[in-house]
Design a protein around this motif. Sequence first.
Motif, PDB file in Angstrom:
ATOM      1  N   MET A  79       0.809  -0.979   0.023  1.00  0.00           N
ATOM      2  CA  MET A  79       0.117  -0.069  -0.528  1.00  0.00           C
ATOM      3  C   MET A  79       0.987   1.239   0.190  1.00  0.00           C
ATOM      4  SD  MET A  79      -3.317  -0.957  -0.665  1.00  0.00           S
ATOM      5  CE  MET A  79      -2.816  -2.202  -1.124  1.00  0.00           C
ATOM      6  N   VAL A  80       1.889   1.018   0.806  1.00  0.00           N
ATOM      7  CA  VAL A  80       3.067   2.217   0.707  1.00  0.00           C
ATOM      8  C   VAL A  80       3.642   2.990  -0.924  1.00  0.00           C
ATOM      9  CG1 VAL A  80       4.663   3.583   1.226  1.00  0.00           C
ATOM     10  CG2 VAL A  80       3.509   2.345   3.036  1.00  0.00           C
ATOM     11  N   ALA A  81       3.440   1.180  -1.577  1.00  0.00           N
ATOM     12  CA  ALA A  81       4.266   2.118  -2.821  1.00  0.00           C
ATOM     13  C   ALA A  81       3.566   2.348  -3.360  1.00  0.00           C
ATOM     14  CB  ALA A  81       4.248   0.264  -3.496  1.00  0.00           C
ATOM     15  N   LEU A  82       2.077   2.303  -3.403  1.00  0.00           N
ATOM     16  CA  LEU A  82       0.545   2.341  -4.808  1.00  0.00           C
ATOM     17  C   LEU A  82       0.584   3.301  -4.117  1.00  0.00           C
ATOM     18  CD1 LEU A  82      -1.943  -0.548  -4.081  1.00  0.00           C
ATOM     19  CD2 LEU A  82      -1.488   0.302  -6.384  1.00  0.00           C
ATOM     20  N   LEU A 137      -3.742   4.295   0.903  1.00  0.00           N
ATOM     21  CA  LEU A 137      -3.740   5.357   2.374  1.00  0.00           C
ATOM     22  C   LEU A 137      -3.948   5.156   3.607  1.00  0.00           C
ATOM     23  CD1 LEU A 137      -1.756   7.542   3.327  1.00  0.00           C
ATOM     24  CD2 LEU A 137      -3.451   9.266   3.029  1.00  0.00           C
ATOM     25  N   PRO A 138      -5.112   5.011   3.878  1.00  0.00           N
ATOM     26  CA  PRO A 138      -5.564   3.886   4.962  1.00  0.00           C
ATOM     27  C   PRO A 138      -5.223   2.833   5.512  1.00  0.00           C
ATOM     28  CG  PRO A 138      -7.419   4.998   3.724  1.00  0.00           C
ATOM     29  CD  PRO A 138      -6.356   4.974   2.706  1.00  0.00           C
ATOM     30  N   LEU A 139      -5.286   2.241   4.123  1.00  0.00           N
ATOM     31  CA  LEU A 139      -4.949   0.518   4.018  1.00  0.00           C
ATOM     32  C   LEU A 139      -3.404   0.115   4.630  1.00  0.00           C
ATOM     33  CD1 LEU A 139      -7.135  -1.323   1.627  1.00  0.00           C
ATOM     34  CD2 LEU A 139      -8.023  -1.351   3.869  1.00  0.00           C
ATOM     35  N   VAL A 140      -2.181   1.370   4.627  1.00  0.00           N
ATOM     36  CA  VAL A 140      -0.934   1.216   4.758  1.00  0.00           C
ATOM     37  C   VAL A 140      -1.526   0.207   6.139  1.00  0.00           C
ATOM     38  CG1 VAL A 140       0.925   2.475   5.699  1.00  0.00           C
ATOM     39  CG2 VAL A 140      -0.325   2.721   2.915  1.00  0.00           C
ATOM     40  N   HIS A 141      -2.323   1.007   7.311  1.00  0.00           N
ATOM     41  CA  HIS A 141      -1.990   0.330   8.616  1.00  0.00           C
ATOM     42  C   HIS A 141      -3.672  -0.127   8.700  1.00  0.00           C
ATOM     43  CE1 HIS A 141      -0.912   0.148  13.147  1.00  0.00           C
ATOM     44  NE2 HIS A 141       0.136   0.774  12.291  1.00  0.00           N
ATOM     45  N   THR A 142      -3.581  -0.992   8.102  1.00  0.00           N
ATOM     46  CA  THR A 142      -5.263  -1.586   7.586  1.00  0.00           C
ATOM     47  C   THR A 142      -6.649  -0.618   8.215  1.00  0.00           C
ATOM     48  OG1 THR A 142      -4.914  -2.528   9.890  1.00  0.00           O
ATOM     49  CG2 THR A 142      -4.511  -3.701   8.600  1.00  0.00           C
TER      50      THR A 142
END
Length: 176
Positions: A79-82, A137-142
């Motif tokens: 997710m960070v990469a995206l 962005l939110p899914l970087v940390h679930t």
Amino acid sequence: MTTSQVLFTAFVAAVGLERLAEMVVSRRHAAWAFARGAVESGRGHFPVMVLLHTALLAGGVIEVIAADRPFLPLLGYPMVALVVLAQGLRWWCIATLGPQWNTRVIVVPGAPLVGNGPYRLLRHPNYVAVVIEGAALPLVHTAYVTAVAFTVLNLLLLWVRIRVEEGALGLSGSSS
């Protein structure tokens, strides 16, 4: 706060700073466009867009901390990469459109449509970047509630926004 929550908050803050940089560029471009007789369309939905994008940033951080969402490396790192790729696509759009790019729908009469850069591949590449970033962005940390809520609301907003933009540009239909 855990270390991963602090790092996530810093990452979201960095995205927020990037958004502020966009606003500076947008204001400069608006002044350039209005000096050339530009017309603005869709002013009514712009505050909603600002609110929604602000809620994305705040909501992700609040959800991660309040709900104690875990950082899952197998999800978080892709997710960070995206998010980073979405930022790259957004700035490619900004560079390609030059002073015609704006966060608002501002069109200089007689200005040619841009058909190079990412616009030769997609009709609305900047909105592709927004959709990717809003989910990732939110899914970087679930923070999945924020990701889903933003995505659904953003798709409704983009439905309005693209219609306004294409109307202002004199285009028919809307394929992204």
